[in-house]
Write an enzyme that holds these catalytic residues in place. Structure first.
Site, PDB file in Angstrom:
ATOM      1  N   LYS A  48       0.806  -1.219   0.000  1.00  0.00           N
ATOM      2  CA  LYS A  48       0.000   0.000   0.000  1.00  0.00           C
ATOM      3  C   LYS A  48       0.840   1.270   0.000  1.00  0.00           C
ATOM      4  CE  LYS A  48      -3.639  -0.244  -0.355  1.00  0.00           C
ATOM      5  NZ  LYS A  48      -4.907  -0.665  -0.998  1.00  0.00           N
TER       6      LYS A  48
HETATM    7  N1  PMP Z   1      -3.154  -7.128   1.263  1.00  0.00           N
HETATM    8  C1  PMP Z   1      -3.053  -6.256   2.266  1.00  0.00           C
HETATM    9  C2  PMP Z   1      -2.314  -6.668   3.493  1.00  0.00           C
HETATM   10  C3  PMP Z   1      -3.650  -4.985   2.180  1.00  0.00           C
HETATM   11  O1  PMP Z   1      -3.540  -4.102   3.189  1.00  0.00           O
HETATM   12  C4  PMP Z   1      -4.375  -4.661   1.001  1.00  0.00           C
HETATM   13  C5  PMP Z   1      -5.034  -3.315   0.835  1.00  0.00           C
HETATM   14  N2  PMP Z   1      -6.041  -2.999   1.721  1.00  0.00           N
HETATM   15  C6  PMP Z   1      -4.466  -5.607  -0.012  1.00  0.00           C
HETATM   16  C7  PMP Z   1      -3.828  -6.834   0.139  1.00  0.00           C
HETATM   17  C8  PMP Z   1      -5.289  -5.366  -1.253  1.00  0.00           C
HETATM   18  O2  PMP Z   1      -4.699  -4.524  -2.191  1.00  0.00           O
HETATM   19  P1  PMP Z   1      -5.600  -3.585  -3.131  1.00  0.00           P
HETATM   20  O3  PMP Z   1      -6.198  -2.526  -2.248  1.00  0.00           O
HETATM   21  O4  PMP Z   1      -4.639  -3.045  -4.117  1.00  0.00           O
HETATM   22  O5  PMP Z   1      -6.669  -4.414  -3.739  1.00  0.00           O
END
Ligand code: PMP
Length: 342
Positions: A48
């Site tokens: 992130k």
């Molecule tokens: N894994 C973790 C640990 C996250 O914090 C997030 C984002 N909230 C994601 C995966 C998902 O990524 P995205 O928001 O790009 O879909």
């Protein structure tokens, strides 16, 4: 290959360019090359950081955030950590609203950045008190009192998130595999990673397969497979799963989708740590389980890429706690039982 600057002159330059690591067990079990972008290597410890930087650079370009202004965001934690650290490096304050159900380690990691953390009840998106709506309203109130003082980052529906993954994560995967990537799979929270990487790779190689690994309790696998947003069960994973189609996820080029139970994903978290020295969080367990499913769907000899989104130690009291795991009906490896007896 993407050039590494010899000296990163600011924190933003230290984000991305993460290693692409071969996952030995997943590769051996499937006869595919299963590779993972080690996003836990980012300065804030998660994928992130990319989202935070992409959103912030876009806001600066549009003049949506004045020098010394305040970043406001609703987040499960990792985006907040990224925004707060990058914000500190560029002279912004940060205020974060976050559901109080998130891991203590993540809440503390956010607090030590100096960000103001407002914990709010975990309620569905349709409820006006959802953490994202609270962040939006807070920024609106600040701007009403002092125009231009606050910027709502809006990671779910601001497509600068997806665009930054398209321009960085997707391009890095292409370069690091020398174009040999046959499939990409990951879970989604905002949808930024899957949609951005999917768009980048489909442009470069239309035959590539893009797959969604959805945690139990999320409605997106059903949405891809049947067109209906329908969720069943639940998951201990954080930061992933959704009950709605965000602007970032809308139109993502997804070919395959599976709902993955914790009984399949959490053993990967333990195996990665114990057998390969890879410190991976719960969403990464879902990702690796998804990579194995994609490998079985494509057959041996393919190159499949996924993501280690953050570290398991960010959820130590859950993922590496025998009592917690037993309460959830999840398997406890013998080595973990010995490490934390009683
Ligand atoms: N894994 C973790 C640990 C996250 O914090 C997030 C984002 N909230 C994601 C995966 C998902 O990524 P995205 O928001 O790009 O879909």
């Amino acid at each position: 290959m993407t050039a590494y600057p010899v000296i990163a002159t600011d924190l933003a330059a230290a984000i991305g360019h993460t290693p692409l690591l071969r996952l030995r067990q997943a590769s051996e079990q499937t006869g595919c090359e299963i590779l993972a972008k080690l996003e836990s290597a980012n300065p804030g410890g998660s994928i992130k950081d990319r989202t935070a930087l992409g959103l912030l650079l876009d806001a600066e370009r549009r003049g949506a955030l004045r020098p010394g202004g305040t970043i406001v965001e609703g987040t499960a934690g990792n985006t907040g950590i990224g925004l707060a650290l990058i914000g500190a490096s560029r002279g912004y304050r940060t205020i974060i609203t976050m559901p109080q159900t998130q891991s203590r380690e993540k809440i503390d990691a956010l607090r030590v950045t100096g960000a103001e953390v407002r914990l709010v009840p975990a309620v569905p998106y349709a409820n006006p008190d959802h953490y994202a709506h609270q962040a939006r309203r807070l920024a609106e109130a600040m701007n009403a009192a002092d125009p231009g003082s606050a910027w709502f980052a809006d990671q779910f529906d601001n497509t600068a998130n997806r665009d930054f993954h398209e321009a960085t994560t997707g391009v890095e995967i292409w370069e690091q595999t020398g174009g040999r990537v046959d499939g990409f799979v990951c879970a989604t929270g905002t949808g930024g990673t899957l949609a951005g990487v999917g768009r980048a790779l489909k442009l470069l190689k239309p035959m590539v397969t893009i797959a969604l690994a959805d945690p139990a309790g999320s409605a997106l696998a059903s949405y891809i497979n049947t067109g209906e947003l329908k969720a069943e069960g639940g998951s201990i994973s954080e930061g992933i799963g959704s009950s709605r189609v965000t602007a970032n996820f809308a139109g993502a080029p997804v070919d395959l989708a599976w709902s993955i139970p914790d009984t399949e994903s959490v053993p990967w978290v333990h195996a990665l740590m114990h057998d390969e020295g890879i410190n991976a969080g719960g969403s990464s367990g879902v990702n690796v389980a998804g990579a194995v499913r994609l490998a079985r769907a494509l057959g041996p000899g393919h190159t499949i890429v996924t993501v280690i989104a953050d570290a398991g130690t960010r959820y130590q009291a859950k993922l590496f706690n025998p009592g917690f795991l037993r309460d959830k009906g999840l398997p406890v490896p013998e080595w973990l039982e010995r490490a934390f007896p009683g």
